[in-house]
Design an enzyme around this catalytic site. Structure first.
Site, mmCIF file in Angstrom:
data_model
loop_
_atom_site.group_PDB
_atom_site.id
_atom_site.type_symbol
_atom_site.label_atom_id
_atom_site.label_comp_id
_atom_site.label_asym_id
_atom_site.label_seq_id
_atom_site.Cartn_x
_atom_site.Cartn_y
_atom_site.Cartn_z
ATOM 1 N N SER A 149 0.870 -1.184 0.000
ATOM 2 C CA SER A 149 0.000 0.000 0.000
ATOM 3 C C SER A 149 0.902 1.228 0.000
ATOM 4 C CB SER A 149 -0.868 0.041 1.255
ATOM 5 O OG SER A 149 -1.493 1.317 1.382
ATOM 6 N N TYR A 163 -1.503 -1.184 10.297
ATOM 7 C CA TYR A 163 -1.613 -1.263 8.831
ATOM 8 C C TYR A 163 -0.373 -0.658 8.166
ATOM 9 C CZ TYR A 163 -3.665 -1.004 4.152
ATOM 10 O OH TYR A 163 -3.910 -1.159 2.806
HETATM 11 N N1 LIG Z 1 -8.601 -0.573 -1.768
HETATM 12 C C1 LIG Z 1 -7.584 0.247 -1.584
HETATM 13 O O1 LIG Z 1 -7.714 1.459 -1.748
HETATM 14 C C2 LIG Z 1 -6.232 -0.289 -1.199
HETATM 15 C C3 LIG Z 1 -5.153 0.610 -1.156
HETATM 16 C C4 LIG Z 1 -3.897 0.149 -0.834
HETATM 17 C C5 LIG Z 1 -3.700 -1.200 -0.583
HETATM 18 N N2 LIG Z 1 -4.767 -2.060 -0.608
HETATM 19 C C6 LIG Z 1 -4.497 -3.487 -0.337
HETATM 20 O O2 LIG Z 1 -5.076 -4.293 -1.351
HETATM 21 C C7 LIG Z 1 -5.437 -5.554 -0.807
HETATM 22 C C8 LIG Z 1 -6.904 -5.829 -1.114
HETATM 23 O O3 LIG Z 1 -7.678 -4.814 -0.517
HETATM 24 P P1 LIG Z 1 -9.187 -4.500 -0.906
HETATM 25 O O4 LIG Z 1 -9.361 -3.051 -0.792
HETATM 26 O O5 LIG Z 1 -9.527 -5.195 -2.154
HETATM 27 O O6 LIG Z 1 -9.923 -5.188 0.349
HETATM 28 P P2 LIG Z 1 -11.298 -5.963 0.503
HETATM 29 O O7 LIG Z 1 -12.293 -5.478 -0.482
HETATM 30 O O8 LIG Z 1 -11.628 -5.902 1.951
HETATM 31 O O9 LIG Z 1 -10.924 -7.477 0.090
HETATM 32 C C9 LIG Z 1 -10.148 -8.262 0.942
HETATM 33 C C10 LIG Z 1 -10.133 -9.677 0.413
HETATM 34 O O10 LIG Z 1 -9.323 -10.473 1.265
HETATM 35 C C11 LIG Z 1 -10.073 -11.583 1.735
HETATM 36 N N3 LIG Z 1 -9.590 -11.948 3.065
HETATM 37 C C12 LIG Z 1 -9.681 -11.209 4.198
HETATM 38 N N4 LIG Z 1 -9.141 -11.880 5.227
HETATM 39 C C13 LIG Z 1 -8.690 -13.060 4.726
HETATM 40 C C14 LIG Z 1 -8.038 -14.187 5.290
HETATM 41 N N5 LIG Z 1 -7.732 -14.237 6.593
HETATM 42 N N6 LIG Z 1 -7.730 -15.232 4.477
HETATM 43 C C15 LIG Z 1 -8.043 -15.206 3.167
HETATM 44 N N7 LIG Z 1 -8.647 -14.151 2.564
HETATM 45 C C16 LIG Z 1 -8.980 -13.106 3.357
HETATM 46 C C17 LIG Z 1 -11.524 -11.111 1.695
HETATM 47 O O11 LIG Z 1 -12.479 -12.161 1.652
HETATM 48 P P3 LIG Z 1 -13.072 -12.830 3.030
HETATM 49 O O12 LIG Z 1 -13.530 -11.716 3.890
HETATM 50 O O13 LIG Z 1 -14.158 -13.742 2.557
HETATM 51 O O14 LIG Z 1 -11.940 -13.596 3.621
HETATM 52 C C18 LIG Z 1 -11.496 -10.334 0.373
HETATM 53 O O15 LIG Z 1 -11.545 -11.239 -0.712
HETATM 54 C C19 LIG Z 1 -5.124 -5.483 0.686
HETATM 55 O O16 LIG Z 1 -3.862 -6.052 0.950
HETATM 56 C C20 LIG Z 1 -5.095 -3.987 0.950
HETATM 57 O O17 LIG Z 1 -4.321 -3.657 2.076
HETATM 58 C C21 LIG Z 1 -6.027 -1.642 -0.899
#
Ligand SMILES: NC(=O)c1ccc[n+]([C@@H]2O[C@H](COP(=O)([O-])OP(=O)(O)OC[C@H]3O[C@@H](n4cnc5c(N)ncnc54)[C@H](OP(=O)(O)O)[C@@H]3O)[C@@H](O)[C@H]2O)c1
Length: 256
Positions: A149, A163
């Site tokens: 991130s 985080y």
């Molecule tokens: N969106 C942003 O703006 C942003 C910015 C910077 C970085 N990121 C990074 O991008 C990645 C994805 O983020 P996102 O925004 O797409 O988040 P999200 O919509 O909350 O998706 C998270 C995913 O991870 C799964 N997950 C959560 N806990 C888990 C576990 N213990 N084991 C296996 N799967 C698990 C969730 O499904 P379940 O709940 O069913 O497990 C879901 O598929 C993360 O690493 C986040 O830190 C996101």
């Protein structure tokens, strides 16, 4: 062939947290380039629904596992080894966030986030090492892509201590793992996303216009932005990029 530089034909990929958000964007991109994709998330129905929808693009299978524990990571790796002779692309994307004031910030908010964001990429890659080695050739390395991130690079305004630390740690871990795994023809890199609409980033999802005002290019991230970076690193095009974390943030970091 230069025209196939970004092709992922014949490659097998695993995307953690692939049921929604950024993981789903990456899975979509890999499928469009011809990869066979496994999605993993904890909630089986959501993971299966996503895999069923993405199967319209190419072969996509849901595997419900919790990757935040070493036991869960090893079970998932065993399932991949049972199904596939080799794994070519591992995307460590599953992540969690936690915000709480400094004085009350809880151990639960520390462990949940650090276990999933930093421990899981290490132990899942370790558990899949043999499968990745079987998919790796000197002229065509296997790939590990860690989703970090921009909050691991510069400091945001929220009190997300674990985080920020987990993502900064993951960026450095990416370099350390890259150094070790290069000898096995496994190339490790990372992507540091800025604001992308998702369940985690509800602000970008529900108030995209407001968030866009803080982004130099004037918009939040889209599927093509994230898919493009992942395809680049996963394909032949990215083979000589090693231990790097590519910032995909519309310029937020340079403006902070
Ligand atoms: N969106 C942003 O703006 C942003 C910015 C910077 C970085 N990121 C990074 O991008 C990645 C994805 O983020 P996102 O925004 O797409 O988040 P999200 O919509 O909350 O998706 C998270 C995913 O991870 C799964 N997950 C959560 N806990 C888990 C576990 N213990 N084991 C296996 N799967 C698990 C969730 O499904 P379940 O709940 O069913 O497990 C879901 O598929 C993360 O690493 C986040 O830190 C996101």
């Amino acid at each position: 062939m230069l025209k196939d530089l970004f092709s992922l034909e014949g490659r097998v990929a695993l995307v953690t947290g692939g049921s929604r958000g950024i993981g789903r964007m990456i899975a979509t991109g890999l499928l469009h380039q011809g990869a066979k994709v496994y999605l993993t998330a904890r909630k089986a129905p959501a993971c299966e629904a996503a895999a069923a929808e993405l199967s319209a693009i190419g072969p996509c299978t849901a595997l419900a596992f919790d990757v935040s524990s070493v036991e869960g990571a090893r079970s998932l790796a065993a399932e991949i080894a049972r199904r596939e002779g080799a794994l070519h692309i591992l995307v460590n994307n599953a992540g969690a966030a936690w915000g709480e004031e400094f004085d009350t910030f809880s151990e639960a908010g520390w462990d949940k986030v650090v276990d999933l964001n930093m421990k899981a990429p290490f132990f899942l890659t370790q558990a899949l090492h043999e499968s990745l080695k079987r998919g790796a050739r000197p002229e065509r390395p296997a790939k590990v892509i860690n989703i970090a991130s921009i909050d691991g690079i510069s400091v945001n305004r929220w009190e997300t201590y674990s985080y920020s630390a987990s993502k900064a740690g993951l960026i450095h871990l990416t370099k350390r793992m890259a150094l070790r795994l290069a000898q096995d023809h496994i190339v490790v890199n990372g992507i540091a996303p800025g604001p992308f609409p998702s369940e985690m980033n509800k602000e970008a999802r529900d108030h995209g216009d407001e968030v866009a005002q803080r982004v130099p290019v004037g918009r939040v991230g889209e599927l093509e932005d994230m898919a493009g970076a992942a395809i680049y690193l996963a394909s032949r095009a990215g083979d000589y990029v090693v231990g790097e974390t590519i910032v995909v943030d519309g310029g937020v970091t340079i403006a902070r």
